[in-house]
Design an enzyme around this catalytic site. Structure first.
Site, short mmCIF file in Angstrom:
data_model
loop_
_atom_site.label_atom_id
_atom_site.label_comp_id
_atom_site.label_asym_id
_atom_site.label_seq_id
_atom_site.Cartn_x
_atom_site.Cartn_y
_atom_site.Cartn_z
CE LYS A 183 -3.83 -2.48 2.01
NZ LYS A 183 -4.84 -2.71 3.03
CD GLN A 225 -3.83 -4.49 6.12
OE1 GLN A 225 -3.98 -3.39 5.60
NE2 GLN A 225 -4.05 -5.60 5.45
CG ASP A 257 -10.32 -0.44 4.66
OD1 ASP A 257 -9.84 -0.90 3.61
OD2 ASP A 257 -9.74 -0.45 5.76
N1 L34 Z 1 -8.46 -2.66 6.77
N2 L34 Z 1 -7.63 -4.74 6.24
C1 L34 Z 1 -8.14 -3.56 5.83
N3 L34 Z 1 -8.36 -3.27 4.52
C2 L34 Z 1 -8.05 -4.17 3.56
O1 L34 Z 1 -8.29 -3.90 2.27
C3 L34 Z 1 -7.47 -5.40 3.93
N4 L34 Z 1 -7.06 -6.35 3.02
C4 L34 Z 1 -7.25 -7.77 3.35
C5 L34 Z 1 -6.63 -8.00 4.74
N5 L34 Z 1 -6.87 -6.91 5.68
C6 L34 Z 1 -7.30 -5.67 5.30
C7 L34 Z 1 -5.97 -6.23 2.23
O2 L34 Z 1 -5.39 -5.17 2.06
C8 L34 Z 1 -6.49 -8.46 2.23
N6 L34 Z 1 -5.65 -7.41 1.66
C9 L34 Z 1 -4.63 -7.64 0.71
C10 L34 Z 1 -3.93 -6.59 0.12
C11 L34 Z 1 -2.92 -6.84 -0.79
C12 L34 Z 1 -2.59 -8.11 -1.15
C13 L34 Z 1 -3.30 -9.16 -0.60
C14 L34 Z 1 -4.31 -8.92 0.32
C15 L34 Z 1 -1.49 -8.34 -2.12
O3 L34 Z 1 -0.70 -7.45 -2.38
N7 L34 Z 1 -1.35 -9.56 -2.68
C16 L34 Z 1 -0.32 -9.95 -3.63
C17 L34 Z 1 0.64 -10.96 -3.03
C18 L34 Z 1 1.22 -10.58 -1.75
C19 L34 Z 1 2.19 -11.62 -1.21
O4 L34 Z 1 3.21 -11.86 -1.89
O5 L34 Z 1 1.92 -12.19 -0.13
C20 L34 Z 1 -1.01 -10.61 -4.83
O6 L34 Z 1 -0.42 -10.62 -5.91
O7 L34 Z 1 -2.10 -11.17 -4.66
#
Ligand code: L34
Length: 284
Positions: free
Chosen positions: A53, A97, A120
């Site tokens: 982020k 988060q 959010d």
């Molecule tokens: N308050 N909490 C709040 N807002 C949110 O919108 C979230 N979420 C979820 C968990 N808690 C939260 C997220 O940000 C899930 N989430 C989230 C954000 C980004 C990624 C995954 C989940 C992400 O960047 N995923 C990458 C891989 C990351 C890795 O290597 O582990 C992807 O390519 O899917």
């Protein structure tokens, strides 16, 4: 064989348009959009997401303010910080988060964030607005999923949609967004009698349960659009979704990978919401 929905590529396009709009906004108003992200504790997955982020904020030209607090942080301290951020004019979006440590009441924290800075869209005021269809923000993950579905060219109108999972963060708002686009929506959960059957009937399947490879190939309708919101570790510690990808891609028409699917879209939509919040702040 299904066509891959490239979340990385689509999210890059969304961020590119936010970046362009941000530049214009700053030129016109002198206001630089600012996002405050609060992380309590040291969950390794949360750290990665929060890091992504912060990186995205830099990419689109926002200020980002990170508040990394220890696991032992008391609820009162967190509420004090949120109150401070609610009144800070350089902060337009506030995100705490999730999940939070068990001794903190998540609902109390979400309720404390000013609805105007609630990027959010978890605050009850924003949830209510979404239900009615008159909103400022959409929750990032469901909004990102809608973008991914739109990218396929498949229209939701009249289609059977199955949402697997009923969380406040993903499942429930997801169902509402599909309904807004005239999908016929079924929400499945742990008490659903025949999950296989519900899935097999779906033209559009959104899996948001958090159970590795729960959705097997034979649960997918031939030609369905399959969106995998899950972020799990498989038996080898490798990142995987709620859908058994190698089986599912043989039946789906379009499918998202994990990683590189919904995750990057969640972040791109957060950037979009933060810019919206900065614009809202000027309306008083
Ligand atoms: N308050 N909490 C709040 N807002 C949110 O919108 C979230 N979420 C979820 C968990 N808690 C939260 C997220 O940000 C899930 N989430 C989230 C954000 C980004 C990624 C995954 C989940 C992400 O960047 N995923 C990458 C891989 C990351 C890795 O290597 O582990 C992807 O390519 O899917």
């Amino acid at each position: 064989m299904a066509q891959l929905i490239n979340g990385k590529e689509i999210s890059a396009k969304v961020k590119e348009s936010v970046k362009t709009e941000t530049k214009e906004f700053i030129e016109k108003t002198g206001v630089v959009p600012g996002l405050a992200v609060i992380l309590v504790g040291d969950d390794p997955a949360s750290k990665i997401y929060v890091g992504n982020k912060k990186k995205a904020c830099a990419e689109v030209g926002f200020n980002s303010f990170e508040h990394i607090l220890p696991e032992s942080t008391e609820q009162g301290e967190l509420l004090d910080l949120i109150e401070k951020l609610n009144h800070d004019p350089s902060v337009h979006g506030i995100l705490c988060q999730l999940p939070l440590p068990k001794h903190i009441d998540e609902r109390a924290i979400i309720n404390a964030i000013s609805p105007k800075k609630d990027v959010d869209a978890f605050h009850p005021a924003n949830v209510g607005k979404i239900m009615i269809g008159d909103y400022d923000f959409l929750p990032c993950t469901p909004a990102g999923v809608m973008e991914l579905i739109h990218s396929t060219g498949v229209s939701v109108g009249g289609k059977k949609c199955a949402v697997i999972g009923r969380s406040n963060i993903v499942g429930k708002p997801m169902a509402m967004l599909l309904l807004h686009e005239n999908g016929t929506v079924t929400i499945c959960h742990s008490k659903t009698k025949d999950l296989e059957k519900e899935c097999r009937e779906a033209d559009i399947l959104v899996a948001a349960v958090g159970r590795a490879k729960l959705i097997k190939g034979d649960m997918i309708k031939e030609g369905a659009v399959v969106i995998d919101v899950g972020m799990n570790r498989d038996e080898n510690g490798k990142l995987c979704g709620d859908v058994d990808f190698s089986e599912a891609e043989k039946r789906a028409s379009y499918i998202t990978p994990v990683p590189g699917g919904v995750g990057p879209m969640t972040i791109a939509m957060l950037m979009k919401n933060t810019l919206t919040a900065a614009k809202l702040s000027l309306k008083g």
